[in-house]
Design a protein around this motif. Structure first.
Motif, PDB file in Angstrom:
ATOM      1  N   PRO A   1     -36.835  -2.424  16.371  1.00  0.00           N
ATOM      2  CA  PRO A   1     -37.821  -3.473  16.691  1.00  0.00           C
ATOM      3  C   PRO A   1     -37.211  -4.872  16.735  1.00  0.00           C
ATOM      4  O   PRO A   1     -37.515  -5.666  17.634  1.00  0.00           O
ATOM      5  CB  PRO A   1     -38.857  -3.343  15.572  1.00  0.00           C
ATOM      6  CG  PRO A   1     -38.735  -1.929  15.100  1.00  0.00           C
ATOM      7  CD  PRO A   1     -37.264  -1.622  15.203  1.00  0.00           C
TER       8      PRO A   1
ATOM      9  N   TYR B   1     -40.673  -0.727  24.708  1.00  0.00           N
ATOM     10  CA  TYR B   1     -41.737  -0.850  23.724  1.00  0.00           C
ATOM     11  C   TYR B   1     -41.093  -0.899  22.343  1.00  0.00           C
ATOM     12  O   TYR B   1     -40.320  -0.010  21.973  1.00  0.00           O
ATOM     13  CB  TYR B   1     -42.687   0.341  23.831  1.00  0.00           C
ATOM     14  CG  TYR B   1     -43.779   0.351  22.791  1.00  0.00           C
ATOM     15  CD1 TYR B   1     -44.758  -0.635  22.787  1.00  0.00           C
ATOM     16  CD2 TYR B   1     -43.829   1.344  21.808  1.00  0.00           C
ATOM     17  CE1 TYR B   1     -45.765  -0.634  21.826  1.00  0.00           C
ATOM     18  CE2 TYR B   1     -44.830   1.358  20.853  1.00  0.00           C
ATOM     19  CZ  TYR B   1     -45.799   0.364  20.874  1.00  0.00           C
ATOM     20  OH  TYR B   1     -46.794   0.369  19.917  1.00  0.00           O
TER      21      TYR B   1
ATOM     22  N   GLY C   1     -42.156  -0.428  19.345  1.00  0.00           N
ATOM     23  CA  GLY C   1     -42.518   0.557  18.341  1.00  0.00           C
ATOM     24  C   GLY C   1     -43.885   0.432  17.706  1.00  0.00           C
ATOM     25  O   GLY C   1     -44.388   1.387  17.116  1.00  0.00           O
ATOM     26  N   SER C   2     -44.521  -0.739  17.812  1.00  0.00           N
ATOM     27  CA  SER C   2     -45.823  -0.932  17.175  1.00  0.00           C
ATOM     28  C   SER C   2     -46.476  -2.200  17.698  1.00  0.00           C
ATOM     29  O   SER C   2     -45.841  -3.010  18.378  1.00  0.00           O
ATOM     30  CB  SER C   2     -45.665  -1.048  15.654  1.00  0.00           C
ATOM     31  OG  SER C   2     -44.967  -2.242  15.318  1.00  0.00           O
ATOM     32  N   GLY C   3     -47.739  -2.384  17.350  1.00  0.00           N
ATOM     33  CA  GLY C   3     -48.424  -3.619  17.704  1.00  0.00           C
ATOM     34  C   GLY C   3     -47.814  -4.817  17.014  1.00  0.00           C
ATOM     35  O   GLY C   3     -47.631  -5.882  17.620  1.00  0.00           O
ATOM     36  N   GLU C   4     -47.472  -4.650  15.741  1.00  0.00           N
ATOM     37  CA  GLU C   4     -46.854  -5.747  14.988  1.00  0.00           C
ATOM     38  C   GLU C   4     -45.521  -6.145  15.620  1.00  0.00           C
ATOM     39  O   GLU C   4     -45.222  -7.336  15.769  1.00  0.00           O
ATOM     40  CB  GLU C   4     -46.637  -5.318  13.544  1.00  0.00           C
ATOM     41  CG  GLU C   4     -46.013  -6.390  12.663  1.00  0.00           C
ATOM     42  CD  GLU C   4     -45.790  -5.920  11.238  1.00  0.00           C
ATOM     43  OE1 GLU C   4     -45.357  -6.737  10.407  1.00  0.00           O
ATOM     44  OE2 GLU C   4     -46.041  -4.728  10.956  1.00  0.00           O
ATOM     45  N   ALA C   5     -44.720  -5.148  16.006  1.00  0.00           N
ATOM     46  CA  ALA C   5     -43.435  -5.442  16.638  1.00  0.00           C
ATOM     47  C   ALA C   5     -43.635  -6.079  18.011  1.00  0.00           C
ATOM     48  O   ALA C   5     -42.854  -6.937  18.420  1.00  0.00           O
ATOM     49  CB  ALA C   5     -42.603  -4.169  16.753  1.00  0.00           C
ATOM     50  N   SER C   6     -44.682  -5.673  18.721  1.00  0.00           N
ATOM     51  CA  SER C   6     -44.984  -6.279  20.022  1.00  0.00           C
ATOM     52  C   SER C   6     -45.355  -7.744  19.859  1.00  0.00           C
ATOM     53  O   SER C   6     -44.956  -8.596  20.666  1.00  0.00           O
ATOM     54  CB  SER C   6     -46.131  -5.527  20.703  1.00  0.00           C
ATOM     55  OG  SER C   6     -45.770  -4.191  20.992  1.00  0.00           O
TER      56      SER C   6
ATOM     57  N   THR D   1     -48.166   9.055  26.341  1.00  0.00           N
ATOM     58  CA  THR D   1     -47.524   8.190  25.348  1.00  0.00           C
ATOM     59  C   THR D   1     -47.408   6.767  25.867  1.00  0.00           C
ATOM     60  O   THR D   1     -47.669   5.796  25.130  1.00  0.00           O
ATOM     61  CB  THR D   1     -46.121   8.732  25.003  1.00  0.00           C
ATOM     62  OG1 THR D   1     -46.244  10.046  24.441  1.00  0.00           O
ATOM     63  CG2 THR D   1     -45.403   7.815  24.017  1.00  0.00           C
TER      64      THR D   1
ATOM     65  N   GLN E   1     -48.696   3.069  24.398  1.00  0.00           N
ATOM     66  CA  GLN E   1     -47.746   1.978  24.164  1.00  0.00           C
ATOM     67  C   GLN E   1     -48.163   0.712  24.906  1.00  0.00           C
ATOM     68  O   GLN E   1     -48.141  -0.386  24.343  1.00  0.00           O
ATOM     69  CB  GLN E   1     -46.348   2.403  24.606  1.00  0.00           C
ATOM     70  CG  GLN E   1     -45.725   3.498  23.751  1.00  0.00           C
ATOM     71  CD  GLN E   1     -44.356   3.912  24.255  1.00  0.00           C
ATOM     72  OE1 GLN E   1     -43.949   3.571  25.365  1.00  0.00           O
ATOM     73  NE2 GLN E   1     -43.624   4.659  23.443  1.00  0.00           N
TER      74      GLN E   1
ATOM     75  N   GLU F   1     -51.250  -0.961  23.386  1.00  0.00           N
ATOM     76  CA  GLU F   1     -50.915  -1.634  22.138  1.00  0.00           C
ATOM     77  C   GLU F   1     -50.131  -2.922  22.404  1.00  0.00           C
ATOM     78  O   GLU F   1     -50.397  -3.968  21.808  1.00  0.00           O
ATOM     79  CB  GLU F   1     -50.101  -0.698  21.240  1.00  0.00           C
ATOM     80  CG  GLU F   1     -49.884  -1.196  19.835  1.00  0.00           C
ATOM     81  CD  GLU F   1     -51.137  -1.151  18.973  1.00  0.00           C
ATOM     82  OE1 GLU F   1     -51.093  -1.681  17.855  1.00  0.00           O
ATOM     83  OE2 GLU F   1     -52.176  -0.609  19.423  1.00  0.00           O
TER      84      GLU F   1
ATOM     85  N   HIS G   1     -51.180  -7.174  22.063  1.00  0.00           N
ATOM     86  CA  HIS G   1     -50.376  -8.059  21.215  1.00  0.00           C
ATOM     87  C   HIS G   1     -49.483  -8.975  22.049  1.00  0.00           C
ATOM     88  O   HIS G   1     -48.421  -9.394  21.594  1.00  0.00           O
ATOM     89  CB  HIS G   1     -49.536  -7.251  20.227  1.00  0.00           C
ATOM     90  CG  HIS G   1     -50.352  -6.606  19.149  1.00  0.00           C
ATOM     91  ND1 HIS G   1     -51.005  -5.404  19.320  1.00  0.00           N
ATOM     92  CD2 HIS G   1     -50.656  -7.019  17.881  1.00  0.00           C
ATOM     93  CE1 HIS G   1     -51.657  -5.091  18.211  1.00  0.00           C
ATOM     94  NE2 HIS G   1     -51.467  -6.054  17.324  1.00  0.00           N
TER      95      HIS G   1
END
Length: 302
Positions: free
Chosen positions: A193, A215, A217-222, A245, A249, A252, A256
């Motif tokens: 990330p 991507y 890996g997550s909303g927070e990482a985005s 998938t 991604q 999400e 963000h």
């Protein structure tokens, strides 16, 4: 696309080019079809195997992908080795579909453990104009934990941004991070990330105005990528994951701060055939519904 005050503002020409690759709601959406060997590998019924597919046969597959899929998207990303200029010269490309031209050659070279891409021989920002494109795309491999503003990749991005701006082209800077030799799977997964976000920051510092990124890996990482981009729009690339998938991604990432998606294999990797009739059927009944679902995702309707 939500208007942001970016650290690297667009010129008037670049702003118009950005509009050409977005949905009516303003989200970036590009069908990626610049793959060469990767697209050959996605044609399972080729006589003699995928390696036996000729340049002309692959060009025909790309033309059908444009006819039956990309004409329903704002833009298509094509390569100057196989697809162009024939797809433009033969009138395959719809007048309302913007053309993005990929500058990067297949593969990479490794120097001191780091990867570097190369231009397609003889292809320059001026070539993109001559091929009918208004947007260029170049891929760079990055490891921002080992590269900074004094690095080769930083200088390469900065130089191409300037060349494209002088030519009146919008440049999409695609970044791929990767696992180093000797780096464990666990170490790379933990760093991934930050590598995506820090790579975005490095490219923006070099002048990049549009980013195409993995991507993270997550909303927070985005959200961290969005912060690192400092107002520069970024789109998610599909990286070969399955469609279901990728939709998750993209949804999400968009929620963000991402500005859209650029999808290739997630749309068409199981929708190609050596037989033109079968190819049309698969692209129309399988890939096209995926594209429409992706359009909903980039526009925040999912």
């Amino acid at each position: 696309m939500t208007t942001r005050t970016a650290v690297n503002p667009l010129t008037t020409l670049e702003r118009r080019a950005l509009q050409s690759i977005t949905t009516p709601e303003g989200s970036m959406l590009i069908v990626a079809a610049d793959q060469r060997n990767g697209m050959k590998a996605a044609i399972p019924d080729a006589p003699g195997g995928s390696e036996a597919i000729t340049r002309d046969e692959l060009s025909a597959v790309k033309a059908d992908l444009v006819r039956h899929l990309a004409r329903h998207a704002p833009a298509i990303l094509l390569d100057p080795e196989v697809a162009l200029p024939s797809i433009v010269d033969e009138g395959v490309l719809d007048r309302d579909t913007a053309l993005v031209v990929g500058l990067d050659a297949s593969g990479f070279e490794t120097v001191d453990g780091l990867r570097y891409t190369r231009f397609v021989p003889g292809v320059t920002p001026r070539t993109v104009r001559e091929l009918g494109g208004g947007v260029a795309k170049m891929l760079y491999y990055t490891r921002p934990d080992r590269q900074d503003e004094n690095s080769r990749v930083f200088d390469e991005i900065r130089a191409l941004v300037a060349e494209c701006e002088a030519e009146g082209l919008l440049l999409i800077v695609e970044l791929l991070t990767y696992q180093l030799d000797g780096e464990s799977d666990e170490e790379y997964a933990a760093a991934f990330p930050s590598l995506v976000a820090d790579g975005a920051a490095l490219a923006v510092a070099a002048g990049a105005k549009i980013l195409k990124l993995q991507y993270p890996g997550s909303g927070e990482a985005s959200a961290a990528v969005t912060a690192a981009a400092k107002g520069v729009p970024w789109a998610v690339l599909s990286a070969g994951v399955d469609h279901e998938t990728f939709i998750v991604q993209v949804s999400e990432a968009v929620s963000h701060g991402a500005a859209g998606a650029m999808a290739g294999r997630s749309l068409w990797k199981d929708s190609l055939s050596y037989d033109p009739a079968r190819r049309e059927e698969l692209l129309t009944t399988r890939a096209l519904p995926r594209l429409r679902e992706l359009a909903d995702a980039v526009d925040g309707r999912r």
